[in-house]
Design a protein around this motif. Structure first.
Motif, PDB file in Angstrom:
ATOM      1  N   VAL A  16       0.788  -1.219   0.173  1.00 37.43           N
ATOM      2  CA  VAL A  16      -0.005  -0.057  -0.137  1.00 37.43           C
ATOM      3  C   VAL A  16       0.877   1.199   0.060  1.00 37.43           C
ATOM      4  O   VAL A  16       1.843   1.287   0.703  1.00 37.43           O
ATOM      5  CB  VAL A  16      -1.126  -0.116   1.218  1.00 37.43           C
ATOM      6  N   TYR A  17       0.482   2.068  -0.855  1.00 39.29           N
ATOM      7  CA  TYR A  17       1.201   3.545  -0.978  1.00 39.29           C
ATOM      8  C   TYR A  17       0.300   4.720  -0.512  1.00 39.29           C
ATOM      9  O   TYR A  17      -0.980   4.544  -1.014  1.00 39.29           O
ATOM     10  CB  TYR A  17       1.974   3.593  -2.246  1.00 39.29           C
ATOM     11  N   ARG A  18       0.823   5.693   0.046  1.00 41.10           N
ATOM     12  CA  ARG A  18      -0.301   6.980   0.215  1.00 41.10           C
ATOM     13  C   ARG A  18       0.484   8.050  -0.524  1.00 41.10           C
ATOM     14  O   ARG A  18       1.662   8.478  -0.493  1.00 41.10           O
ATOM     15  CB  ARG A  18      -0.124   7.170   1.693  1.00 41.10           C
ATOM     16  N   PHE A  19      -0.268   8.798  -1.435  1.00 46.11           N
ATOM     17  CA  PHE A  19       0.329  10.074  -1.683  1.00 46.11           C
ATOM     18  C   PHE A  19      -0.505  11.084  -1.153  1.00 46.11           C
ATOM     19  O   PHE A  19      -1.802  11.453  -0.853  1.00 46.11           O
ATOM     20  CB  PHE A  19      -0.725   9.998  -3.272  1.00 46.11           C
ATOM     21  N   ASP A  20       0.484  12.120  -0.826  1.00 47.39           N
ATOM     22  CA  ASP A  20       0.195  13.292   0.235  1.00 47.39           C
ATOM     23  C   ASP A  20       0.093  14.448  -0.409  1.00 47.39           C
ATOM     24  O   ASP A  20       0.757  14.447  -1.835  1.00 47.39           O
ATOM     25  CB  ASP A  20       1.257  13.386   1.327  1.00 47.39           C
ATOM     26  N   TRP A  21      -0.433  15.628  -0.025  1.00 49.09           N
ATOM     27  CA  TRP A  21      -0.684  16.816  -0.599  1.00 49.09           C
ATOM     28  C   TRP A  21      -0.179  17.901   0.279  1.00 49.09           C
ATOM     29  O   TRP A  21      -0.757  17.864   1.448  1.00 49.09           O
ATOM     30  CB  TRP A  21      -2.220  16.818  -1.259  1.00 49.09           C
ATOM     31  N   ALA A  22       0.348  18.840  -0.311  1.00 52.82           N
ATOM     32  CA  ALA A  22       1.021  20.026   0.572  1.00 52.82           C
ATOM     33  C   ALA A  22       0.676  21.378  -0.089  1.00 52.82           C
ATOM     34  O   ALA A  22       1.246  22.436  -0.024  1.00 52.82           O
ATOM     35  CB  ALA A  22       2.547  19.881   0.780  1.00 52.82           C
ATOM     36  N   GLY A  23      -0.322  21.504  -1.028  1.00 44.32           N
ATOM     37  CA  GLY A  23      -0.682  22.370  -1.799  1.00 44.32           C
ATOM     38  C   GLY A  23      -0.018  22.548  -3.120  1.00 44.32           C
ATOM     39  O   GLY A  23       1.046  21.556  -3.315  1.00 44.32           O
TER      40      GLY A  23
END
Length: 454
Positions: free
Chosen positions: A403-410
């Protein structure tokens, strides 16, 4: 007393939210690994504008890997929001916009992408107030001169390879066409016929409406009747899918099939040539759009919400940039990079019943990749995966998925590769397994990978 009341209210609210989450988790998307839907084509990897201008030459300021690593497919441009205003202020003003267009065309072709030329921007209709539109007072002299000049410049600059002509953008809203609809239809027919007479092998797209087709949309129905009756059907149907108020292809594609069938219009390629509202440009929403586009074989181009020079940069907010013009990837770019590596065969999927969660999946041999994301909500959903035997799994047993997670910082937030969350083991039976997705935020996307036995 007041503190206790607030605490009790929060506790009650928390219980309601938990119940809502549990209820949503009973809903979900599906993947059927036994049903192939075509080769992986990375249909969503495009954008409008996004390339810096460089006179009339290719621009290479954005490092090539940021373009090639996401398997860039197509862009649209026409010199909008440059210092000159286009044909409405004379040929010299038009020339500045054409030079921008030519630079963007050459950059797109360097990377193997299709270039969709925005005729309306070269005219000068880029959302600002302008004094003249094609056919005003039934005078077509300026229109004819403009189309003739544009065709001449396309030929003189060897722009035919990989070119699509987009006759007018968003004619269904006053911001881009504050004139009667019949006047637009007359212009469309006129421009189509002239382009086909002079550039017979060049593709045309239309109507590029701001609103997706609907069975009760009078402008859509009038356009279909006009292009059918005048034999000016484009080579590519096109429209925008921006914001959840526009529904989504799961509903707009059936509507389009219904209204075009009235005039026996042919099935042709479709471009969703702008997709995603600004708040929808993050990993979770991007997965949602990718899933919808891929399900119906729609080529998609991200909307670009930049202005001025910002419109002509950052690949439509897929990369950030420092003051010294050093580029770096944001979280959404990382999602597109992963998507570009989902090679092999696409498989059948469905969205959740509430149309707030969707998935895209491919298989290569017995290896499976799935991406999942919500549409602007933070809620738990299930992914039900069937057809496990088609990738080498027995009817029952256990399955380990990474499982991989894609993060978001704008848009300007630098984000590294997706976070590896390790492997999770699922027990299953009946050739079917269920994953639960409980996103960290309403912008977070996830990927799942697993491989069956050969």
């Amino acid at each position: 007393m007041r503190s206790t009341a607030i605490f009790n209210l929060l506790l009650s609210s928390s219980s309601l939210l938990e119940a809502a989450s549990i209820q949503r988790a009973a809903d979900g998307a599906s993947v059927d690994l036994s049903k192939a839907t075509g080769d992986a084509k990375f249909l969503a990897s495009g954008w409008i504008y996004g390339f810096p201008d460089n006179g009339t030459s290719v621009d290479t300021r954005i490092p090539a890997n940021y373009i090639t690593d996401i398997k860039f497919r197509a862009t649209r441009a026409g010199g909008a929001q440059t210092p000159t205003r286009g044909w409405i202020e004379g040929q010299k003003s038009y020339l500045g916009r054409f030079q921008s267009t030519l630079s963007n065309y050459r950059t797109a072709r360097k990377y193997g992408g299709t270039f969709i030329l925005l005729v309306h921007d070269l005219w000068g209709a880029d959302g600002s107030s302008i004094p003249l539109y094609p056919g005003d007072k039934n005078d077509w002299a300026q229109t004819d001169a403009f189309l003739k000049q544009l065709v001449s410049d396309i030929k003189a600059n060897d722009m035919l390879d990989g070119l699509v002509l987009d006759i007018w953008n968003e004619p269904d809203i006053d911001l881009f066409w504050p004139r009667p609809w019949d006047q637009y239809l007359s212009y469309y027919v006129r421009a189509h016929n002239y382009f086909k007479s002079q550039l017979p092998t060049t593709l045309i797209s239309g109507p590029s409406s701001a609103n997706a087709p609907g069975v009760n949309d009078a402008k859509w129905k009038a356009w279909l009747k006009s292009v059918s009756g005048n034999k000016t059907i484009p080579d590519i149907y096109s429209w925008h899918q921006i914001g959840d108020w526009q529904r989504e292809p799961d509903r707009t594609i059936p509507d389009f099939k219904t209204i075009k069938a009235v005039h026996n219009m042919p099935d042709l390629p479709i471009d969703i040539n702008e997709y995603a509202w600004p708040s929808e440009q993050n990993p979770a929403n991007t997965v949602f759009y990718i899933a919808q586009l891929e399900r119906y074989n729609l080529r998609g181009l991200r909307a670009n919400w930049g202005s001025g020079s910002g419109l002509h940069d950052t690949l439509a907010n897929l990369v950030g940039t420092t003051d010294k013009k050093t580029y770096y990837p944001n979280g959404e770019w990382q999602l597109y990079k992963y998507y570009a590596n989902m090679v092999g065969t696409r498989v059948a999927t469905t969205a959740s019943a509430d149309r707030k969660f969707d998935v895209f999946a491919t298989k290569s041999g017995n290896s499976v990749k799935i991406i999942a994301g919500t549409r602007s909500v933070k809620a738990a959903y299930n992914i039900t995966i069937t057809g496990l035997s088609s990738v080498g799994f027995p009817d029952s047993g256990s399955l380990s998925a990474r499982v991989y997670r894609f993060d978001w910082a704008g848009a300007n937030g630098k984000v590294g590769a997706p976070v590896d969350l390790g492997t999770k083991t699922f027990t299953y039976s009946g050739g079917k397994v269920t994953f639960n997705v409980d996103p960290a935020t309403n912008s977070t996307a996830y990927a799942y990978e697993f491989t069956g036995k050969s």
